[in-house]
Design a protein around this motif. Structure first.
Motif, PDB file in Angstrom:
ATOM      1  N   VAL A 368       0.834  -1.203   0.000  1.00 41.48           N
ATOM      2  CA  VAL A 368       0.000   0.000   0.000  1.00 41.48           C
ATOM      3  C   VAL A 368       0.872   1.257   0.000  1.00 41.48           C
ATOM      4  N   ILE A 369       1.923   1.258   0.819  1.00 38.96           N
ATOM      5  CA  ILE A 369       2.809   2.435   0.894  1.00 38.96           C
ATOM      6  C   ILE A 369       3.553   2.632  -0.425  1.00 38.96           C
ATOM      7  N   GLU A 370       4.027   1.548  -1.031  1.00 37.46           N
ATOM      8  CA  GLU A 370       4.719   1.666  -2.314  1.00 37.46           C
ATOM      9  C   GLU A 370       3.794   2.284  -3.364  1.00 37.46           C
ATOM     10  N   ARG A 371       2.543   1.816  -3.404  1.00 36.20           N
ATOM     11  CA  ARG A 371       1.568   2.353  -4.358  1.00 36.20           C
ATOM     12  C   ARG A 371       1.299   3.830  -4.074  1.00 36.20           C
ATOM     13  N   ALA A 372       1.151   4.179  -2.800  1.00 35.45           N
ATOM     14  CA  ALA A 372       0.849   5.561  -2.425  1.00 35.45           C
ATOM     15  C   ALA A 372       1.991   6.503  -2.815  1.00 35.45           C
ATOM     16  N   VAL A 373       3.229   6.055  -2.626  1.00 31.60           N
ATOM     17  CA  VAL A 373       4.388   6.883  -2.989  1.00 31.60           C
ATOM     18  C   VAL A 373       4.389   7.159  -4.494  1.00 31.60           C
TER      19      VAL A 373
END
Length: 457
Positions: A368-373
Motif C-alpha cells: 500500500v505504501i509503495e503504491r501511495a508513494v
C-alpha cells in the motif's frame, strides 16, 4: 590497559625456569611452569593462561612443534619464543606459525618486560573487540524488524535469547507478518552466522521435487536428473536451514524430515548412501499445527521436534502502534527508490492506515505504501493516494469490527478524532509521544484537539 596476567613459562632448563618464575612474579604476574612442549600442550587443553613464554630447544617436544599445536587448540594465546640461537630461520618459522614475538638468550629483562606488556595490551584489545562485536551482535539482524509495541517487544526479546543456542525454532503467525525476517535475524545472531542460511519454500514444490530439493538426487533418478545433485540440507551443513511453510509438507515426506531432524542423516533420492549433516532447523508456518495434528494431517512427533522453541508473530491488527513506524520505514524506502519528495502522511491518511484491518499484515502495508508513494503528487501522502478498497473498508459500514475497531460508517473526521483520542490514551496523555505516533507536529496536534473539542489537560 591490562598488563598483568597468568603466564605459562616453558623451559627444560630448571635453573632458567625458576629464574623466570621469580622475575615475572616480582613484576606482578602469576606464573605457571612446564618443562617440555608436551606439558605446555596439555596445560592449554586443561587450563587457561594469558601468555606463553616458551623455549625452542627442549628434549621431547620442542617449542616450534608445541607452538603449532597450541595455535591449533587456542590461536588467541600470545606465544613468545625464546631461543639461544639467534637464527633468522628459527624466528621466521616461529612467526609464520603464529608466535607473537621472540627473544634471544641470554634474555634482556627490560626487552622481555616490554614485549610481554605489549602482548598483554594486544590481548586485552582483542578481548575488548570481541566483547564489543558480541554486544553489537545482540542487535545485528533485528534492526530490520520494525516495532515498538509490547507484543513485538516480547517476541524480539525471546528471539534474541534463543538465537545463540542450537535450539530448533518454530515461527508461527499469519502470512505477511515477517516470519522470514525473524529466521534471518536468529541465524545472524547465532554461532553459525558465518555459514549459510538456506531457505526452502515447502509450499512451492510437489512431493517428489521437495524431496529432491531437500535431500538431493542421483543422476538418472527421474526424468531431467542428468547429474547428481546435493540437496538443501547438505548445502546448509554447519549452517541453518529454514523450512518455510512447513505445514504444507505431505505426510509421506514428514517422516523423512523427522529422520533428518532426529538423526541429522539424509539420503539422496536413488541412493542408499547415508549422509550426516550438521544443521540448525528453523521452521515457519501460518497454520495451526496442533489443529493439523488433531486432523491427522501433520505428524505429532514431527510437531514436537519442531516446536522446541515457539515464536508467535502477532498480526498487524494486534499491534496498531507499530503501524506509524512501519509506514514511515516503507515511505523512506520507496521515496528513495522512486526519487520522490514526500515528507510523510496527512493525519487523515495515517488514521486510515492505523485502523485498517490488514489481512495481509506487514506485506500488505508495504504494498500500500509503495503504491501511495508512486501516486502521491503532494508533499504528504493523502487519503486519496490510498487504495479505495482500504478506505471503503473503514467507511462503508462493513461488519468487520475486529479489525477496524467498530469504525464502519464513520466519516474520516470522526475516524481522525477517534484516532487522536485513542493515541492519547495509549500514551497516557503525553502529547509529544502522541504526536510522534500520529506523525504530526505537536502544534498540529493541539490544533486538532481544539478542532474536535478534545480536552487533554
Amino acid at each position: 590497559m591490562k598488563k598483568k596476567g597468568m603466564i605459562l613459562v616453558v623451559d627444560d632448563d630448571a635453573a632458567h625456569l625458576q629464574m623466570l618464575k621469580t622475575v615475572l612474579g616480582s613484576l606482578g604476574h602469576k606464573v605457571a611452569t612446564a618443562t617440555d612442549g608436551s606439558e605446555a600442550i596439555d596445560y592449554v587443553q586443561e587450563q587457561s593462561c594469558d601468555l606463553i613464554l616458551m623455549d625452542v630447544r627442549m628434549t621431547n617436544v620442542d617449542g616450534i612443534e608445541a607452538l603449532a599445536q597450541i595455535k591449533e587448540r587456542n590461536p588467541s594465546i600470545p606465544v613468545i619464543i625464546m631461543t639461544a640461537y639467534s637464527s633468522v630461520d628459527t624466528a621466521v618459522e616461529a612467526m609464520k606459525l603464529g608466535a607473537y614475538d621472540y627473544l634471544t638468550k641470554p634474555l634482556n629483562f627490560e626487552e622481555m618486560q616490554l614485549i610481554i606488556s605489549r602482548a598483554m595490551e594486544h590481548l586485552q584489545l582483542a578481548q575488548e573487540n570481541h566483547s564489543l562485536k558480541q554486544q553489537m551482535g545482540l542487535t545485528q539482524g533485528f534492526t530490520e524488524i520494525i516495532g515498538s509495541s509490547a507484543a513485538m517487544g516480547k517476541v524480539i526479546e525471546m528471539a534474541r535469547i534463543v538465537a545463540p543456542t542450537e535450539a530448533t525454532v518454530l515461527i508461527t503467525g499469519e502470512s505477511g507478518t515477517g516470519k522470514e525476517l525473524f529466521a534471518k535475524a536468529i541465524h545472524t545472531n547465532s554461532e553459525r552466522k558465518k555459514q549459510s542460511l538456506v531457505t526452502v519454500n515447502c509450499a512451492a514444490l510437489t512431493e517428489t521435487l521437495l524431496e529432491s530439493e531437500l535431500f538431493g538426487h542421483e543422476k538418472g533418478t527421474f526424468t531431467g536428473a542428468d547429474r547428481q545433485r546435493n540437496g538443501r540440507f547438505v548445502q546448509a551443513n554447519k549452517g541453518t536451514i529454514f523450512l518455510d511453510e512447513v505445514g504444507e509438507i505431505p505426510l509421506a515426506m514428514q517422516a523423512k524430515i523427522l529422520r533428518a531432524i532426529q538423526e541429522r542423516e539424509i539420503q539422496r533420492l536413488g541412493s542408499d548412501e547415508v549422509q550426516h549433516v550438521d544443521v540448525r532447523i528453523i521452521a515457519a508456518t501460518n497454520r495451526d499445527l496442533q489443529e493439523e495434528v488433531h486432523k491427522g494431517t501433520f505428524r505429532e512427533d514431527l510437531y514436537y521436534r519442531l516446536n522446541v522453541m515457539n515464536l508467535h508473530i502477532p498480526p498487524l491488527r494486534e499491534r496498531i502502534t507499530d503501524i506509524p513506524l512501519l509506514a514511515q520505514h516503507f515511505l523512506k524506502k520507496y521515496v528513495e527508490k522512486n526519487r520522490k519528495d514526500i515528507k510523510g502522511f496527512s493525519p487523515e491518511a495515517m488514521a486510515i492506515l492505523t485502523h485498517a484491518p490488514w489481512p495481509g499484515n506487514v506485506r500488505e502495508l508495504e504494498n500500500v505504501i509503495e503504491r501511495a508513494v508512486i501516486l502521491a503528487m503532494n508533499p504528504y501522502v493523502e487519503e486519496n493516494d490510498l487504495p479505495h478498497t482500504l478506505t471503503s473498508t473503514i467507511t462503508s459500514g462493513a461488519d468487520d469490527t475486529e479489525g477496524v475497531g467498530g469504525l464502519g460508517g464513520k466519516s474520516l473526521e470522526e475516524i481522525e478524532s477517534l484516532a487522536i483520542q485513542q493515541t492519547l490514551e495509549k500514551t497516557g496523555g503525553n502529547k509529544t509521544e502522541a504526536a510522534k505516533l500520529l506523525n504530526i507536529t505537536r502544534t498540529t496536534l493541539n490544533n486538532k484537539l481544539k478542532k474536535y473539542n478534545i480536552f487533554n489537560e
